[in-house]
Scaffold this motif. Structure first.
Motif, short mmCIF file in Angstrom:
data_model
loop_
_atom_site.label_atom_id
_atom_site.label_comp_id
_atom_site.label_asym_id
_atom_site.label_seq_id
_atom_site.Cartn_x
_atom_site.Cartn_y
_atom_site.Cartn_z
N ARG A 111 0.80 -1.09 -0.05
CA ARG A 111 0.08 0.02 -0.04
C ARG A 111 0.84 1.23 -0.02
NH1 ARG A 111 -3.46 -3.25 3.32
NH2 ARG A 111 -2.20 -2.47 5.45
N TYR A 112 1.95 1.47 0.78
CA TYR A 112 2.99 2.40 0.87
C TYR A 112 3.47 2.64 -0.62
CZ TYR A 112 6.82 5.29 1.97
OH TYR A 112 7.91 6.25 1.86
N PHE A 113 3.73 1.61 -1.43
CA PHE A 113 4.38 1.84 -2.59
C PHE A 113 3.24 2.30 -3.48
CE2 PHE A 113 8.05 -1.10 -2.03
CZ PHE A 113 9.11 -0.26 -2.35
N ASP A 114 2.34 1.64 -3.60
CA ASP A 114 0.87 2.34 -4.18
C ASP A 114 0.82 3.78 -4.29
OD1 ASP A 114 0.46 -0.34 -5.35
OD2 ASP A 114 -1.09 -0.89 -4.09
N GLU A 115 0.82 4.10 -2.90
CA GLU A 115 0.51 5.52 -2.69
C GLU A 115 1.65 6.49 -3.15
OE1 GLU A 115 0.19 5.61 1.57
OE2 GLU A 115 -1.71 4.51 1.66
N GLN A 116 2.94 6.33 -2.74
CA GLN A 116 3.99 6.94 -3.36
C GLN A 116 4.13 6.86 -4.74
OE1 GLN A 116 6.17 8.60 -1.20
NE2 GLN A 116 4.56 8.09 0.50
N ILE A 117 3.86 5.74 -5.44
CA ILE A 117 3.93 5.88 -6.98
C ILE A 117 2.69 6.47 -7.61
CG2 ILE A 117 3.50 4.41 -9.12
CD1 ILE A 117 4.99 2.30 -7.40
N SER A 118 1.58 6.57 -6.82
CA SER A 118 0.56 7.38 -7.39
C SER A 118 0.69 8.82 -7.10
CB SER A 118 -0.78 6.99 -6.75
OG SER A 118 -1.17 5.63 -6.85
N GLU A 119 1.35 9.24 -6.12
CA GLU A 119 1.68 10.61 -5.85
C GLU A 119 2.82 11.31 -6.71
OE1 GLU A 119 3.70 13.33 -2.30
OE2 GLU A 119 2.62 11.45 -1.81
N ARG A 120 3.65 10.54 -7.02
CA ARG A 120 4.76 10.73 -8.05
C ARG A 120 4.26 10.99 -9.32
NH1 ARG A 120 6.75 9.51 -3.42
NH2 ARG A 120 8.70 9.97 -2.81
N GLU A 121 3.33 9.95 -9.89
CA GLU A 121 2.87 9.93 -11.23
C GLU A 121 2.14 11.25 -11.35
OE1 GLU A 121 1.00 6.27 -11.85
OE2 GLU A 121 2.86 5.31 -12.24
N ARG A 122 1.36 11.67 -10.32
CA ARG A 122 0.47 12.96 -10.36
C ARG A 122 1.64 14.12 -10.56
NH1 ARG A 122 -4.78 14.52 -10.01
NH2 ARG A 122 -5.26 16.61 -9.10
N MET A 123 2.25 14.13 -9.72
CA MET A 123 3.24 15.43 -9.77
C MET A 123 3.91 15.44 -11.23
SD MET A 123 4.99 14.92 -6.09
CE MET A 123 6.41 15.77 -6.57
N GLN A 124 4.17 14.08 -11.77
CA GLN A 124 4.96 14.24 -13.11
C GLN A 124 4.12 14.79 -14.37
OE1 GLN A 124 6.72 10.25 -13.50
NE2 GLN A 124 8.06 10.83 -11.94
N GLU A 125 2.86 14.77 -13.86
CA GLU A 125 1.57 15.05 -15.15
C GLU A 125 2.01 16.55 -15.45
OE1 GLU A 125 -1.81 14.38 -13.47
OE2 GLU A 125 -2.25 12.29 -14.17
N THR A 126 1.82 17.13 -16.66
CA THR A 126 1.87 18.45 -16.96
C THR A 126 0.72 19.17 -16.68
OG1 THR A 126 0.82 17.90 -19.18
CG2 THR A 126 3.19 17.47 -19.15
N PRO A 127 1.10 20.45 -16.41
CA PRO A 127 0.19 21.57 -16.00
C PRO A 127 -1.19 21.38 -16.99
CG PRO A 127 2.00 22.36 -15.75
CD PRO A 127 2.45 21.31 -16.44
N GLY A 128 -0.97 21.30 -18.34
CA GLY A 128 -2.15 21.16 -19.19
C GLY A 128 -2.99 20.05 -19.06
N SER A 129 -2.42 18.91 -18.86
CA SER A 129 -3.07 17.58 -18.54
C SER A 129 -3.85 17.69 -17.36
CB SER A 129 -2.25 16.40 -18.61
OG SER A 129 -1.47 16.37 -17.42
N LEU A 130 -3.52 18.56 -16.17
CA LEU A 130 -4.16 18.52 -14.99
C LEU A 130 -5.28 19.53 -15.01
CD1 LEU A 130 -1.39 18.97 -12.28
CD2 LEU A 130 -2.81 17.11 -12.44
N GLN A 131 -4.99 20.56 -16.10
CA GLN A 131 -6.22 21.44 -16.51
C GLN A 131 -7.30 20.89 -17.12
OE1 GLN A 131 -4.87 25.04 -18.37
NE2 GLN A 131 -6.91 25.64 -18.48
N LYS A 132 -6.82 20.06 -18.15
CA LYS A 132 -7.87 19.20 -18.81
C LYS A 132 -8.73 18.21 -18.13
CE LYS A 132 -8.22 16.57 -23.08
NZ LYS A 132 -7.38 15.88 -24.23
N GLU A 133 -7.90 17.67 -16.71
CA GLU A 133 -8.75 16.73 -16.03
C GLU A 133 -9.66 17.60 -14.94
OE1 GLU A 133 -7.54 14.02 -12.14
OE2 GLU A 133 -6.25 14.38 -13.53
N GLU A 134 -9.25 18.55 -14.72
CA GLU A 134 -10.15 19.55 -13.70
C GLU A 134 -11.34 19.89 -14.65
OE1 GLU A 134 -7.44 22.41 -12.47
OE2 GLU A 134 -6.52 21.23 -11.04
N GLU A 135 -11.05 20.58 -15.92
CA GLU A 135 -12.28 20.79 -16.63
C GLU A 135 -13.20 19.76 -16.98
OE1 GLU A 135 -10.29 22.46 -19.99
OE2 GLU A 135 -9.72 24.30 -19.27
#
Length: 201
Positions: A174-198
């Protein structure tokens, strides 16, 4: 991203690396294979299989760090597992690179005392070991206590199995899952995050 799995002998590092490979499709490398490749392939590698884990760790670290640095530079994923990951060096590596996630697997004194014979029975579940384990229970207890002290001093993440291995090891996954998910989200580009929010509006 680079996942580092350290810990004592027979703690389940290799099995965990195999399971993480199956889950995330990251390639994994056994530090034991690197060690034995150097011993068998280079007469002047500077250590033998009879040297202490600490001594071998010191000799191998520059090679292991070079592998990690190369993966990070090329944005490649890797799982690296073995006994030869000095906690103080791993702590420095994590401080410098957010893409490195490290965990140490430890076994408590009580667990080793109660389950020593069972530990030895499963020692070849992934890799086939050559000679049977010659170290006694006290040596395993001492090694785990020393590594736990080093992890505490260095501030690296460690998990110690107390009673039920199968249940408690799930916390590490579970710790690895959480850490990997968090870092993958951090690596997303601002554009992809904005598109997801929209898309969620």
């Amino acid at each position: 991203m680079v996942l580092l799995i350290g810990g004592g002998s027979h703690a389940g590092k290799t099995l965990m690396a195999q399971r993480l490979l199956e889950r995330y499709h990251y390639p994994y490398t056994s530090i034991d294979h690197i060690k034995m490749g150097l011993i068998r392939g280079s007469a002047d590698c500077g250590f033998t299989a009879l040297d202490s884990d600490r001594f071998i760790s010191q000799k191998l670290w520059s090679i292991l760090k070079g592998m990690v640095d190369t993966c990070l530079e090329n944005r490649q994923n890797l799982i690296l597992e073995g006994c030869y990951l000095p906690p103080e060096e791993v702590a420095r590596l994590q401080a410098a690179h957010s893409e490195v996630v490290a965990v140490y697997l430890l076994l408590s004194r009580d667990y080793i005392t109660r389950c020593f014979s069972e530990m030895l029975r499963y020692e070849s579940v992934i890799e086939k070991r050559g000679e049977p384990e010659e170290r006694g229970m006290d040596a395993f207890i001492e090694a785990n206590e020393e590594l736990k002290a080093a992890c505490r001093a260095s501030g690296v993440r460690w998990f110690e199995i107390q009673e039920n291995y199968q249940e408690e090891i799930q916390e590490v996954y579970r710790y690895f899952d959480e850490q990997i998910s968090e870092r993958e989200r951090m690596q997303e580009t601002p554009g992809s995050l904005q598109k997801e929010e929209e898309g969620n509006e």
